[in-house]
Design a protein around this motif. Structure first.
Motif, PDB file in Angstrom:
ATOM      1  N   PHE A 179      -9.716   8.299   0.032  1.00  0.00           N
ATOM      2  CA  PHE A 179     -10.935   7.624   0.100  1.00  0.00           C
ATOM      3  C   PHE A 179     -11.260   7.344   1.588  1.00  0.00           C
ATOM      4  O   PHE A 179     -12.252   6.971   1.998  1.00  0.00           O
ATOM      5  CB  PHE A 179     -11.173   6.468  -0.718  1.00  0.00           C
ATOM      6  N   ALA A 180     -10.320   7.540   2.438  1.00  0.00           N
ATOM      7  CA  ALA A 180     -10.455   7.138   3.944  1.00  0.00           C
ATOM      8  C   ALA A 180     -10.432   8.176   4.967  1.00  0.00           C
ATOM      9  O   ALA A 180      -9.903   9.456   4.394  1.00  0.00           O
ATOM     10  CB  ALA A 180      -9.428   6.151   4.452  1.00  0.00           C
ATOM     11  N   ASP A 181     -10.889   8.317   6.236  1.00  0.00           N
ATOM     12  CA  ASP A 181     -10.745   9.458   6.846  1.00  0.00           C
ATOM     13  C   ASP A 181      -9.735   9.312   7.541  1.00  0.00           C
ATOM     14  O   ASP A 181      -9.133  10.461   8.199  1.00  0.00           O
ATOM     15  CB  ASP A 181     -12.268   9.260   8.074  1.00  0.00           C
ATOM     16  N   GLY A 182      -8.923   8.491   7.720  1.00  0.00           N
ATOM     17  CA  GLY A 182      -7.458   8.518   8.336  1.00  0.00           C
ATOM     18  C   GLY A 182      -6.537   7.434   7.661  1.00  0.00           C
ATOM     19  O   GLY A 182      -7.053   6.346   7.393  1.00  0.00           O
ATOM     20  N   VAL A 183      -5.368   7.868   7.829  1.00  0.00           N
ATOM     21  CA  VAL A 183      -4.193   6.882   7.449  1.00  0.00           C
ATOM     22  C   VAL A 183      -3.450   6.237   8.555  1.00  0.00           C
ATOM     23  O   VAL A 183      -2.820   7.472   9.183  1.00  0.00           O
ATOM     24  CB  VAL A 183      -3.276   7.620   6.349  1.00  0.00           C
ATOM     25  N   ILE A 184      -3.297   5.013   8.671  1.00  0.00           N
ATOM     26  CA  ILE A 184      -2.667   4.560   9.944  1.00  0.00           C
ATOM     27  C   ILE A 184      -1.143   4.013   9.714  1.00  0.00           C
ATOM     28  O   ILE A 184      -1.308   3.319   8.612  1.00  0.00           O
ATOM     29  CB  ILE A 184      -3.591   3.469  10.793  1.00  0.00           C
ATOM     30  N   VAL A 185      -0.343   4.709  10.296  1.00  0.00           N
ATOM     31  CA  VAL A 185       1.045   4.180   9.939  1.00  0.00           C
ATOM     32  C   VAL A 185       1.540   3.369  11.146  1.00  0.00           C
ATOM     33  O   VAL A 185       1.755   3.987  12.406  1.00  0.00           O
ATOM     34  CB  VAL A 185       1.945   5.406   9.364  1.00  0.00           C
ATOM     35  N   GLY A 186       2.274   2.478  11.000  1.00  0.00           N
ATOM     36  CA  GLY A 186       2.955   1.786  12.230  1.00  0.00           C
ATOM     37  C   GLY A 186       4.335   1.379  12.227  1.00  0.00           C
ATOM     38  O   GLY A 186       5.358   1.905  12.535  1.00  0.00           O
ATOM     39  N   THR A 187       4.547   0.233  11.329  1.00  0.00           N
ATOM     40  CA  THR A 187       5.794  -0.314  11.027  1.00  0.00           C
ATOM     41  C   THR A 187       6.970   0.448  10.687  1.00  0.00           C
ATOM     42  O   THR A 187       8.096   0.685  11.040  1.00  0.00           O
ATOM     43  CB  THR A 187       5.798  -1.532  10.008  1.00  0.00           C
ATOM     44  N   ALA A 188       6.588   1.512   9.566  1.00  0.00           N
ATOM     45  CA  ALA A 188       7.373   2.379   9.092  1.00  0.00           C
ATOM     46  C   ALA A 188       8.000   3.293  10.191  1.00  0.00           C
ATOM     47  O   ALA A 188       9.195   3.888   9.987  1.00  0.00           O
ATOM     48  CB  ALA A 188       6.864   3.250   8.002  1.00  0.00           C
ATOM     49  N   LEU A 189       7.315   3.693  11.100  1.00  0.00           N
ATOM     50  CA  LEU A 189       7.601   4.499  12.253  1.00  0.00           C
ATOM     51  C   LEU A 189       8.595   3.941  13.094  1.00  0.00           C
ATOM     52  O   LEU A 189       9.485   4.273  13.744  1.00  0.00           O
ATOM     53  CB  LEU A 189       6.394   5.198  12.919  1.00  0.00           C
ATOM     54  N   VAL A 190       8.171   2.804  13.442  1.00  0.00           N
ATOM     55  CA  VAL A 190       9.046   1.747  14.322  1.00  0.00           C
ATOM     56  C   VAL A 190      10.446   1.687  13.834  1.00  0.00           C
ATOM     57  O   VAL A 190      11.303   1.692  14.577  1.00  0.00           O
ATOM     58  CB  VAL A 190       8.188   0.619  14.725  1.00  0.00           C
ATOM     59  N   ARG A 191      10.291   1.321  12.383  1.00  0.00           N
ATOM     60  CA  ARG A 191      11.703   1.124  11.805  1.00  0.00           C
ATOM     61  C   ARG A 191      12.665   2.491  12.123  1.00  0.00           C
ATOM     62  O   ARG A 191      13.762   1.943  11.970  1.00  0.00           O
ATOM     63  CB  ARG A 191      11.382   0.891  10.388  1.00  0.00           C
ATOM     64  N   CYS A 192      12.055   3.386  11.981  1.00  0.00           N
ATOM     65  CA  CYS A 192      12.877   4.626  12.037  1.00  0.00           C
ATOM     66  C   CYS A 192      13.827   4.693  13.484  1.00  0.00           C
ATOM     67  O   CYS A 192      14.814   4.910  13.621  1.00  0.00           O
ATOM     68  CB  CYS A 192      12.173   5.874  12.212  1.00  0.00           C
ATOM     69  N   LEU A 193      13.177   4.361  14.505  1.00  0.00           N
ATOM     70  CA  LEU A 193      13.674   3.943  15.694  1.00  0.00           C
ATOM     71  C   LEU A 193      14.733   2.738  15.754  1.00  0.00           C
ATOM     72  O   LEU A 193      15.946   2.656  16.338  1.00  0.00           O
ATOM     73  CB  LEU A 193      12.666   3.952  16.992  1.00  0.00           C
TER      74      LEU A 193
END
Length: 266
Positions: A224-238
Motif C-alpha cells: 500500500f506504500a510507494d516505498g519501504v524504509i529500513v534502518g535498524t535491521a541494516l545497522v544491526r548487520c554491521l
C-alpha cells in the motif's frame, strides 16, 4: 518533479514499491560505511538514506544510537556525508540525507544545500523539523532544487497533515508508530491508515518507516506504500558482525531478503 520523484515513479511503473535503506556515515568507520551503502545498492536498495551522526539522536533506537555515538568518537564529519552521497549516486541509486536539523544549521543551510547537490544528493529528510518552523530550510532547498521530506504520524492533525504534505517534495515520510525507531515484531494496521490520510491530504508518494526487519514485513508495507524504509535491521548487520567484511556480507543477505519481499507484493 525531481530525480527522486522520477525514480519513485519509474519504480511504481515496474509494479512495485521502492526499497529505501538507511545507514549512518562513519559506522564502523567512514570507508566501511560507504562500502556498505554501495553494497546495499548492489543488492537491491533503490534509495539510500545517508545519516550524518548527531550527538543527540532522540528519535533513534538503541542500535542506531550506539552506532552514531561510535562514529562521532572516531571523528566523522559532514564532509564524509558528501563522500557517501557521491558514492551512492555513482553506484546508480538516489541518495537522500536523513539529518537532524542542528548539524545542518551549524554547517549553514545554503552551504549544506549547495554542497549536497554538488555531491549528487537529491533531497533531505528532516525528522525533527516541521514545515511551520522550517521556512528557511525550505527556501534554501528550493533554491538548490533539493527535495524536502517531512514526517507524518498517527498524531498528525488534519490541518498539519495538509501543511506537511504541501511542504514535502519527493515523498512524504509516514511513521505509523509513536516513539523511537527500531525493529518491530509486527507491522499492524496503523501504517496503512497514516498512508491513506496522507494521500487524502494530497500526497502523491508516501513511503513508510515502521521498523521493518523481514521480507514478509516489507511485502506487507509494499502492498500500500510507494516505498519501504529500513534502518535498524541494516545497522544491526554491521553491529553484530565479527568484522567489517562479515558485516557487509550479512547486509547483502538482509537487503536481498527485503528486496525480494518488496518485489513480491505487487
Amino acid at each position: 518533479m525531481s530525480a527522486l520523484t522520477d525514480r519513485l515513479d519509474e519504480i511504481k511503473g515496474e509494479g512495485r514499491a521502492a526499497l529505501i535503506g538507511y545507514l549512518p556515515v562513519g559506522y564502523p568507520d567512514v570507508d566501511t560505511s560507504i562500502r556498505a551503502m554501495v553494497a546495499m545498492v548492489e543488492s537491491g536498495v533503490d534509495i539510500v538514506e545517508v545519516g550524518p551522526p548527531y550527538s543527540d539522536p532522540v528519535l533513534d533506537g538503541s542500535v542506531i544510537q550506539l552506532a552514531v555515538a561510535q562514529a562521532l568518537e572516531r571523528g566523522v564529519r559532514l564532509r564524509d556525508v558528501f563522500r557517501a552521497v557521491t558514492a551512492i549516486a555513482d553506484a546508480g541509486a538516489q541518495p537522500v540525507v536523513m539529518s537532524y536539523f542542528n548539524p545542518m544549521l551549524q554547517y549553514g543551510l545554503e552551504r549544506f544545500a549547495a554542497d549536497l547537490v554538488a555531491a549528487g544528493g537529491t533531497g533531505v529528510i528532516t525528522p525533527d523539523l516541521t514545515p511551520d518552523v522550517g521556512e528557511e530550510w525550505i527556501a534554501a532547498a528550493r533554491a538548490h532544487d533539493l527535495d524536502t521530506v517531512f514526517l507524518v504520524a498517527p498524531s498528525t492533525t488534519r490541518e498539519r497533515m495538509h501543511m506537511t504534505v504541501a511542504a514535502s517534495r519527493g515523498f512524504v515520510y509516514a511513521t505509523p508508530l509513536m516513539g523511537v525507531t527500531g525493529e518491530r515484531a509486527s507491522v499492524g494496521d496503523a501504517a496503512e491508515r497514516v498512508v491513506s490520510q496522507a494521500r487524502e491530504a494530497g500526497a502523491e508518494r508516501v513511503c513508510v518507516g515502521v521498523g521493518v526487519s523481514t521480507g514478509e514485513q516489507a511485502a506487507q508495507i509494499a502492498g500500500f506504500a510507494d516505498g519501504v524504509i529500513v534502518g535498524t535491521a541494516l545497522v544491526r548487520c554491521l553491529a553484530e558482525a565479527a568484522d567489517p567484511d562479515d558485516g557487509i556480507a550479512a547486509l547483502r543477505v538482509k537487503v536481498a531478503e527485503l528486496a525480494d519481499g518488496v518485489r513480491s507484493a505487487r
